[in-house]
Each structure stands twice: as structure tokens, then as C-alpha cells.
Design a protein around this motif. Sequence first.
Motif, PDB file in Angstrom:
ATOM      1  N   GLN A 489      11.417  17.224   8.249  1.00 45.30           N
ATOM      2  CA  GLN A 489      10.943  17.669   6.929  1.00 45.30           C
ATOM      3  C   GLN A 489       9.431  18.705   7.148  1.00 45.30           C
ATOM      4  OE1 GLN A 489      10.731  14.416   4.256  1.00 45.30           O
ATOM      5  NE2 GLN A 489      12.857  14.378   3.910  1.00 45.30           N
ATOM      6  N   GLN A 490       8.709  18.296   7.943  1.00 52.59           N
ATOM      7  CA  GLN A 490       7.390  18.928   8.107  1.00 52.59           C
ATOM      8  C   GLN A 490       7.742  20.362   8.603  1.00 52.59           C
ATOM      9  OE1 GLN A 490       3.633  17.807   7.604  1.00 52.59           O
ATOM     10  NE2 GLN A 490       5.331  16.865   6.015  1.00 52.59           N
ATOM     11  N   LEU A 491       8.360  20.125   9.720  1.00 51.20           N
ATOM     12  CA  LEU A 491       8.712  21.277  10.431  1.00 51.20           C
ATOM     13  C   LEU A 491       9.681  22.480   9.605  1.00 51.20           C
ATOM     14  CD1 LEU A 491      10.045  19.608  13.959  1.00 51.20           C
ATOM     15  CD2 LEU A 491       7.684  21.205  13.494  1.00 51.20           C
ATOM     16  N   HIS A 492      10.570  21.796   8.962  1.00 51.58           N
ATOM     17  CA  HIS A 492      11.201  22.768   7.985  1.00 51.58           C
ATOM     18  C   HIS A 492      10.373  23.433   6.780  1.00 51.58           C
ATOM     19  CE1 HIS A 492      15.234  20.297   8.366  1.00 51.58           C
ATOM     20  NE2 HIS A 492      14.672  20.607   9.542  1.00 51.58           N
ATOM     21  N   LYS A 493       9.417  22.666   6.443  1.00 50.19           N
ATOM     22  CA  LYS A 493       8.735  23.372   5.468  1.00 50.19           C
ATOM     23  C   LYS A 493       7.614  24.218   5.954  1.00 50.19           C
ATOM     24  CE  LYS A 493       5.849  21.537   1.603  1.00 50.19           C
ATOM     25  NZ  LYS A 493       4.942  20.442   1.295  1.00 50.19           N
ATOM     26  N   LEU A 494       7.001  23.854   7.196  1.00 42.73           N
ATOM     27  CA  LEU A 494       6.004  24.897   7.870  1.00 42.73           C
ATOM     28  C   LEU A 494       6.804  26.130   8.372  1.00 42.73           C
ATOM     29  CD1 LEU A 494       2.916  24.626   9.166  1.00 42.73           C
ATOM     30  CD2 LEU A 494       4.368  24.799  11.244  1.00 42.73           C
ATOM     31  N   ILE A 495       7.826  25.989   8.692  1.00 43.08           N
ATOM     32  CA  ILE A 495       8.707  27.303   9.097  1.00 43.08           C
ATOM     33  C   ILE A 495       8.959  28.218   7.584  1.00 43.08           C
ATOM     34  CG2 ILE A 495      10.887  28.173  10.083  1.00 43.08           C
ATOM     35  CD1 ILE A 495      10.542  25.794  11.827  1.00 43.08           C
ATOM     36  N   ARG A 496       9.472  27.281   6.737  1.00 47.94           N
ATOM     37  CA  ARG A 496       9.657  28.135   5.521  1.00 47.94           C
ATOM     38  C   ARG A 496       8.684  28.741   4.976  1.00 47.94           C
ATOM     39  NH1 ARG A 496      13.016  23.572   3.266  1.00 47.94           N
ATOM     40  NH2 ARG A 496      11.229  23.232   1.830  1.00 47.94           N
ATOM     41  N   THR A 497       7.271  27.975   4.842  1.00 48.01           N
ATOM     42  CA  THR A 497       6.402  28.509   4.138  1.00 48.01           C
ATOM     43  C   THR A 497       5.449  29.404   4.919  1.00 48.01           C
ATOM     44  OG1 THR A 497       5.123  26.535   4.553  1.00 48.01           O
ATOM     45  CG2 THR A 497       6.472  26.742   2.403  1.00 48.01           C
ATOM     46  N   HIS A 498       5.375  29.290   6.407  1.00 48.14           N
ATOM     47  CA  HIS A 498       4.260  29.989   7.136  1.00 48.14           C
ATOM     48  C   HIS A 498       4.928  30.602   8.409  1.00 48.14           C
ATOM     49  CE1 HIS A 498       2.096  27.015   5.034  1.00 48.14           C
ATOM     50  NE2 HIS A 498       0.952  27.757   5.544  1.00 48.14           N
ATOM     51  N   VAL A 499       6.338  30.644   8.526  1.00 45.25           N
ATOM     52  CA  VAL A 499       6.717  31.399   9.681  1.00 45.25           C
ATOM     53  C   VAL A 499       7.807  32.475   9.265  1.00 45.25           C
ATOM     54  CG1 VAL A 499       8.152  31.220  11.793  1.00 45.25           C
ATOM     55  CG2 VAL A 499       6.420  29.418  11.390  1.00 45.25           C
ATOM     56  N   ILE A 500       8.707  32.224   8.348  1.00 44.71           N
ATOM     57  CA  ILE A 500       9.877  33.215   8.211  1.00 44.71           C
ATOM     58  C   ILE A 500       9.237  34.560   7.484  1.00 44.71           C
ATOM     59  CG2 ILE A 500      11.600  31.729   8.365  1.00 44.71           C
ATOM     60  CD1 ILE A 500      11.813  32.223   5.182  1.00 44.71           C
ATOM     61  N   PRO A 501       9.653  35.492   7.494  1.00 45.43           N
ATOM     62  CA  PRO A 501       8.790  36.811   6.845  1.00 45.43           C
ATOM     63  C   PRO A 501       8.815  36.423   5.343  1.00 45.43           C
ATOM     64  CG  PRO A 501      10.601  37.527   8.146  1.00 45.43           C
ATOM     65  CD  PRO A 501      10.720  35.967   8.206  1.00 45.43           C
ATOM     66  N   SER A 744      19.125  20.495  12.953  1.00 45.58           N
ATOM     67  CA  SER A 744      18.353  20.475  11.844  1.00 45.58           C
ATOM     68  C   SER A 744      16.969  19.464  12.316  1.00 45.58           C
ATOM     69  CB  SER A 744      19.014  19.528  10.829  1.00 45.58           C
ATOM     70  OG  SER A 744      19.135  18.064  11.209  1.00 45.58           O
ATOM     71  N   LEU A 745      16.902  18.873  13.400  1.00 47.77           N
ATOM     72  CA  LEU A 745      15.989  18.199  13.940  1.00 47.77           C
ATOM     73  C   LEU A 745      14.693  19.041  14.014  1.00 47.77           C
ATOM     74  CD1 LEU A 745      15.589  15.354  15.490  1.00 47.77           C
ATOM     75  CD2 LEU A 745      17.924  15.875  15.202  1.00 47.77           C
ATOM     76  N   ALA A 746      14.712  20.351  14.065  1.00 47.52           N
ATOM     77  CA  ALA A 746      13.514  21.173  14.321  1.00 47.52           C
ATOM     78  C   ALA A 746      13.626  22.251  13.213  1.00 47.52           C
ATOM     79  CB  ALA A 746      13.394  21.810  15.632  1.00 47.52           C
ATOM     80  N   TYR A 747      14.673  22.757  12.906  1.00 46.68           N
ATOM     81  CA  TYR A 747      14.993  23.916  12.005  1.00 46.68           C
ATOM     82  C   TYR A 747      15.504  23.908  10.648  1.00 46.68           C
ATOM     83  CZ  TYR A 747      14.378  25.149  16.916  1.00 46.68           C
ATOM     84  OH  TYR A 747      14.145  25.168  18.321  1.00 46.68           O
TER      85      TYR A 747
END
Length: 991
Positions: A489-501, A744-747
Motif C-alpha cells: 500500500q505504501q509503494l502504491h501510494k508513493l507511486i500514485r502520488t510522487h511518480v506517475i506524471p 500488485s506486490l510493488a505496483y
Amino acid sequence: MGHRGDNANSLYRSNSFSSLGPGRSQLQSFRSVHFNAQQRRFDLLCRTCQYSFRVDEHGWLEHLYWGVRLQPDDDLDFLRHTNISLPFDPIPEKAETFKPHIFVVSDILKRQSRDSNRNTWKAATMMQRHHYNEEASRLENACWRLLAMKQRRLLREREMAEGEGPQMNTTAFIPMTEDERALLFEEAVAKLMNDIADTRLKAASAKKDAWEVREPGAVKQQGEEQTSMSRIPPGLERVGRNTKLLEFSDYGTGDYRIPSFRVMYADGSHISPMLYKTHRVMLGVVPMGCGMPIVGDEFSVQTDAATLIVTLADPFTDLEVDLHYTVYEDFDIIVRRTVIRNKAPRGAGGVTVLKLASATVDFESDAYHFLHLPGEWAAERQVTVQPIVEGYRGVDSRRGTSSHQHNPFAVIARGDTPPEEDRGEVYGFALMYSGNHRIEVEKTETGRVRLNIGINPDHFSWSLASGGSLESPECIMAYSSDGLTYMSQQLHKLIRTHVIPQEFRGNWVCPILLNTWEAFYFQQTHDNIMQIAKEAKEIGVELLVVDDGWFGRRDDEYTSLGDWDVDFRKLPKGLKALVDEVNGLGLKFGIWVEPEMISVQSKLYEAKPEWALGQAGKSRSEGRNQLVLDFTRKDVRDYIYRKLEAILMSANIEYVKWDCNRHLTEVYSRQLSPAKQGEVFHRYVLGVYEVFRMLRARFPHVIIENCAGGGGRFDVAMLKYSPQIWCSDNTDALSRIRIQYGTSLAYPISAIGSHVSTVPNHQTFRHTPLKTRFVVALCGTFGYELDLTKEISAVEKEQLKAMNRLRTRLAPIIFQGDFYRLWNPFDSSSSVAAWMFVTPDRLKALVFAFISFKKSPGRYLPRLRLRGLDPDEKYTVSELVPTTIRRITSVQFAEDPHRPVYQFGKPTIEISGKALLNCGLPIKLEFDGDSCLFEITAHTHIASTQVVLPPGGASSPVLNKRKSRDGPGTTLLALLEEQEIPRSVSSRAVV
Ligand code: GLA
């Protein structure tokens, strides 16, 4: 923008540590980075966890702890007593070379690295060029202005000195050497960065726990008290590097474990002791000079993160290493990277970097398991868990892409049993890199475990001339004390809020697409595209994607890659006319490209054979009958970018599928010198990033879906450019359950490209009920990949319409909800899977369960215990897509499309959160490929969104017309219409 007198040269205001107040002068803290000067210890404080290391008596960075947050006044000094001196543990003669000037805090303030200036400047100009960013372009303009002012001032001074008095011509510049100019430029950058730091400071102090700035003098005094450190305190054993927990392990100086880096000096030596030199802290993230993607927004004021940079130096040479730690205070995540620098004066000889890990983490002696995601084409990211035993273990890619075979992600879980979803300590590592990577794990005789993660050192060497530097990719390190779910969940949220354009963050949900690949393969024509587009529009599709075959003479896999011009045989009216017609129907338009590749049968290859990777006159291998373009070459990148730009400019194209259908072989660039051939793999990846970056900057609203023969390049770096990635070429729903579960483990689920395809499935020849194909595809971006003009009956068409409406309603929960894995399809004892999504307010949830193979007719499934719900809430559980198969005798099933079969005998039931969490839902999955989907709504939510059900019930006109075509397990998808409103609204007495 003001800046403060003495500190005018300071690069980042945030370099200074504030004192925590009288009596605690040894503690210096800047947001989530704390420094205990007395113990020489750094504590990185995340949301609930802490990562601590110290500078030891030798000047090595000794790792102390990574786990739950401790008490602020906990004295971690006692942890040093874990180390035992062993007979075969080499210890350096003396610690003489370590100069403990670290505690003179003014050093930190004064630390003005030319390199950082240069890198910041390089990154700023690069971003300005390729990525429209206001802050970056203002930075560039301001720098030039400052430089010009400075030059004019110098000119005036010179004129005054020569007694001429100031001249009127204020635009004149004095001639300057390159070096003088560079120096001035750096000063200008420094001044500007200082101003920016001021702005950041203001932003920071607007938030709680803002840091205070101390005058350097005062801090210096405190710091100067702490200078005696090259002494081993009494009672401590002298231990060597080999048995210590380290933050960064150098090579050849007594640590026999896998090192963090390895270099070769011009004299043939590989030995390079790395000792602490200095450190600094900055607010936000630090851009990469080489343009590699990073977590966070390079040029925005990002106040939720702070970056600690610890500089190590080889006291005998001019080599330095920076360890970066970016701490996200709202997450249990630290992002690490490493930069290596050759500071030797010009002409002093180069250094060759042979290995550079992004992160090294040493774990204390304990039992651990290693989880990683190996796979293959059409079966990517299959979860594999093994105990970590003595010896060395590596998973890596040597294929030029992050690969189907080994995803750049791994977990180390504490314990002698495999990691669990809801308990236990787990440490996740996601490398932000799309090329050759390696994750290596070693357990030694002490029982301690080391993990290194970074670029694969195989076939890697990088020459660092004097002044040169090399940056590693970033590694995202996530900690959870509550098992795998929280880590993901942490990774998902970080990617959604700080990685994807930026454009695709927040509430954005990707459009429902139809991709023409499995419908037409290479036979894409204007007419068949328009026919399918009309059908697509009718069922509620929003985006039509024309896949491979529209360009050159691309009738099969042998030809035309590189010739990115419309094939007028297939699209006689051209691309624009096609796009306009598709748009005219009310659909968006998307297109497939494979920019990194070249077919031998192509005009491009005829003109530029040297643009393909490989050595002239030697044999080379083809993959999918194609060669790979040499993306290390600027001319190649520019050509391809211009072609892509032209395509996107030629029509209203709102989506691009960027494919990469083979791995690299015969990796050799004809443009690079022999000494630089070890750089080709990495330069290739940097080249790919550059084109992606340019494309994003030029067309920020175009959705890019990354793809590499399916999910062969599913990594965090690609998510920086493309919010979604085609997860696998295998569209079979049952195969997808495992692939999507592993992914889903990471992404994040919002990034998982997933489509409903036809039956029998083109990859597995399996028949799976439409219901299950639908619910599996729902757990991702959602779209279709079948010929709507031929492969769908009239009844199914109605069902697809209902499905699309349902998807639109549920997508926000799937895209933004917290994801919980419930049943593991990789568990060898079962063939079921289940997962759920819960909105952050715990008022809404979706639960999915699937069975791929019913092993035993009589065996019961366990009740499905839900997670993430509020135990004190009352919930309505609605089964959204009932089945139509019923057991008519104890030995016989039959299908009655007119009678829906609900798990609980009726569409909805009402249960408390406590019961859902503790008793669980009894689930019956009766046949291979069966599935179920529940929507769970809290009564609090229903109360606030009450609606009145329209009259009518389960009988639907559509249902009565239904013709069974999709095999056993056909379901009453038409019922979806009625299911869209919570059934319990009219019977809410329970609230
Ligand atoms: C790859 C992709 C497919 C399709 C084909 C086209 O295999 O993964 O989805 O785009 O290429 O050639």
C-alpha cells in the motif's frame, strides 16, 4: 527573494541543522532527518519507522537499525556491542586517515560543492529543455541574468581600475576563459539556489515542525565540542569491516561480502576505502544530472521530503561517494541512491567504475525469507519465496530491459516462515530502473544478511575522467511491521502520488479502451477500424487504440519498424482522417509504436544500417525478426523523437502504446570508443528515458502505456513517464489472476494494463466465462482486446454495456482504494485467489474471489475474512455479478440463464464490520474459472447518499433474450444494471 549575508554562498539553506533547544545541543534535526552529534548517529524518521546509522571510530558508516520508531531519547550506542571480533576478520592498522571534522557544523554550512552546482545546473537546463517547467526555466533565465550582471560589474571594475570611469555601454561583456565563465556561472547558480532555498524555507516553516535557522557561529561552537572520535571507546572490541553492519561497503579493505561498489584506478588498483567526509540535508528531492527518473518532482517545492546526503571519500585518492537518503515523512519509505565522483585534477588519470549499487542494506543475524518476482513472457511476476540460507544469491537482468524474467523488486522478510500479508516485518526494495539490474543477497558466517540493489555490474564499466561523476538509479525502500499488505500500500501510494506524471494523479481514471491487436493483428484497415470503433462506441468504450500494422509495409513481424509513416494501402485517407472519424464518433484515439526497434526490411535500415546495435562485420541475433536501434546515439534519438512528434502532431492522438518487443544482444555501439563499450547498456537506458521525457514534456496530456512484449518492462522508472503498463501479452483471465497478483506486490492497480479478450483465449486456448474475464480485467486499467464486430453476440453486447457502466462506477475505488490481498494464488495448497479494495474512509469496498482449478468437488473453501473495514460499522454486502450455474443434485450442475445464483441466496446481506473481519464471507466457487464480486457499503455512506430504487427486480428484458455463448458459468451480466444501486437502501433500518 532575499538571502542572508554570511550564508550567501550556501547552496541550500537547509544544510544547516537546528538545535533542538537548550540542553540538547547534541541533537540537530531537519524535518525527518535527525543527527545526534555525540553519538555521530543519523536517524531517518518516517511515518512509523526509523532508519539509523552512525559514523564509527574508523569513519565507516555503521548501520544500526531499521524498524519501528523508537523513543526519541533512546540511546542506540549499545547496539555497537553486537559486533564480535573474529580471528579472520581483518582490521585496518589504524584509523589515522579519518579526519573528524564533521562536527564543526559550519563546515556543513560552508560546504559548497562545485559538483552539486554543476549537477543542479545540468539538471535544470536539461529539464528546461525537455520538460516545460516554470521553476526550471526561471532558474535558467535568472542564472543568465546574474551572470550577465556579474560580468558587467567586473567590466566596470576593470574600467575603473584602469582609470577610465564607467562606460555607457552596459551590455558589453569582458572576454573570459571557459573556466572563468564556468566559475561565475556556478556562483550565479549558487546564489539562485540560495534564493530558492529561502522560498523553500518559507514553505517549510508554514508546515508544522518547521526548522529554525541558527547563526553559523553559534552552531559552530556547539559542534566544536565534538571532535574526539578516532578512539575506540573502552569496552568495545575492535572489529573489522567484514563483520560490521555497513551502509556502504568498499572493496578490498577487509569486507569479504559482496561490495557496494568497485572501481579500477589507472594504476590497476581496485582498493578504495571510503570514509565519512561530510553531510548535508536539503528540503525536497535532488534532481539527477544524468536525467534518470526519480521519485518526486525535481523542480517543485516538495515539503514532505528531506534528503540527507552523506559524502564519503577515499583518503588516498580523489574519489568521493555521495549516499542520498530521501525521507518521506508521510510514508514508511526511504529512497536511496549513490553518486560516485572523481575529483582528481585534470590530467591526473581516470577511474573506471565497475560496480555501483544504489543501496546496500545489512540485516542483523536472524532468519529471513527472500521474495522476488521471476517470470517469463506471458507469465510475468510469479511470486517466489525462499528462505535465505548461507551463501550468495542474485536475481538480475542482463537483457537490456528490466525484463519478464526478473522484476527489479524484492522483499526481505524477517522470520523462519514465509512472509504474511498482515503481520511480520518486511522490507521492500523497488529499483527505479528499466535496464540491467541486480539484486544480490548474501548470508555470511555471522548469520548477518546483506542486500545490494542496483545496476547489474555484468558487462558494465563506466570511465570517470577527472571531474566526472556517475549516478545510480534510485531504490525505493519500504518498511512494514505489519506484513506485505502495508508495504504494498505504501509503494502504491508513493507511486500514485510522487511518480506517475502529474496529469494522471488524484482522481484521474484512465478511459476504457479497445485495442485492435487481438481483433486484427497486422490487418488494420481504415474500414475495419471504423467498424470496430462504431461497435466500441455503442458499448461505452472511450478510447480506440490502433495497434501494430498501420505504418510502412507492416504486414507481418518481418518488416517496417523504423518507417513510421502511414501505410496508405491500409489507411487510404491517412491518419488524420481516421482519427477525425473516430473522434467524430465521440471516441478518443490512440496509436501503437515501437520506437527502439528497426527491421532489416525497412527504409531506415537501408539508409542507416549503422544505427542498429552491433559490430560491423560480425554476426548478430534477431529477436522477433528485428534489431535494436542504438539509443546511445543522439542522432538516433533525435530522429526517432522527431518521427514520434510528427505522428502526434499530425492528428488528435491522445494515447500512445510504446512497445519494446525484444531484448538486447550484441551490445556494441559503433559511435562509442572501445573504452566506453561497457557503458552501452546504461547509456541505452538513459537514451530511452530522454526520448520518453521529451515526449512527456511536449505532449503532457497524452497517456503513454508502456509495453515490452507484454509486461517485460514493468518498473517504477517507466511509471514516471507512463501511468499504465501493459501487464502481460497473456490476456487469459486465469493466467492474469496470478500475474496481476504478483504485480500488485510493488505496483499500483491503477497501473496494471488489463483487457477482456475473446474465448478461446489466443494465448492459452482456454474458455473462461465472460463474468470472470470481466472481473479480472476490472482489477486494472480495464479495456477490451477482441473483435466486437464478430466475436460478440447481441446479448453479450448488452452485457458489455452494463459492464462498462459498472466499471465507470467502481473505477474510483479500484484506482484510489487501498489494496488488500486475501487469498494467495501462489499458495501451493490452493488454486483460489482473492483480494479487495477499500476506500481510505473505510466506507466502500470491493471484494473479488476467483478459482482457477477446482481440485476437489467436496472440499470447502475457508470463509473469506475481509480486511481494512471498520469493525464498528454496519455494512451492506451486494453481490454484483451473480452466476447462473446451480447445483441441481449433489452430483450435477446445470445452467439456467434466467435464474441468478447468489452466494447468499439473495443479492444483498447486511453484516457488521466485526463479522466481516472475524467470521468472513462464506464463498462457494463451484467450477474452474468461477469468480465472485461483492460491493461493500457502509451504512454511514448509504445514509449520506440515499437513493430510491426504481421499481422492477431481477427480471430483465435483456436477460430473457439472452443467448448463452460464453460457455459454462455464463452469468446474468444484464443484472448489473440493477446492481448499480446498493440494494439495501430501502431497508436501512439497521443504521
Ligand atoms: C507486443 C505487445 C502486444 C502487441 C504486439 C504488436 O507483443 O505486447 O500487445 O502490441 O506487440 O506487435
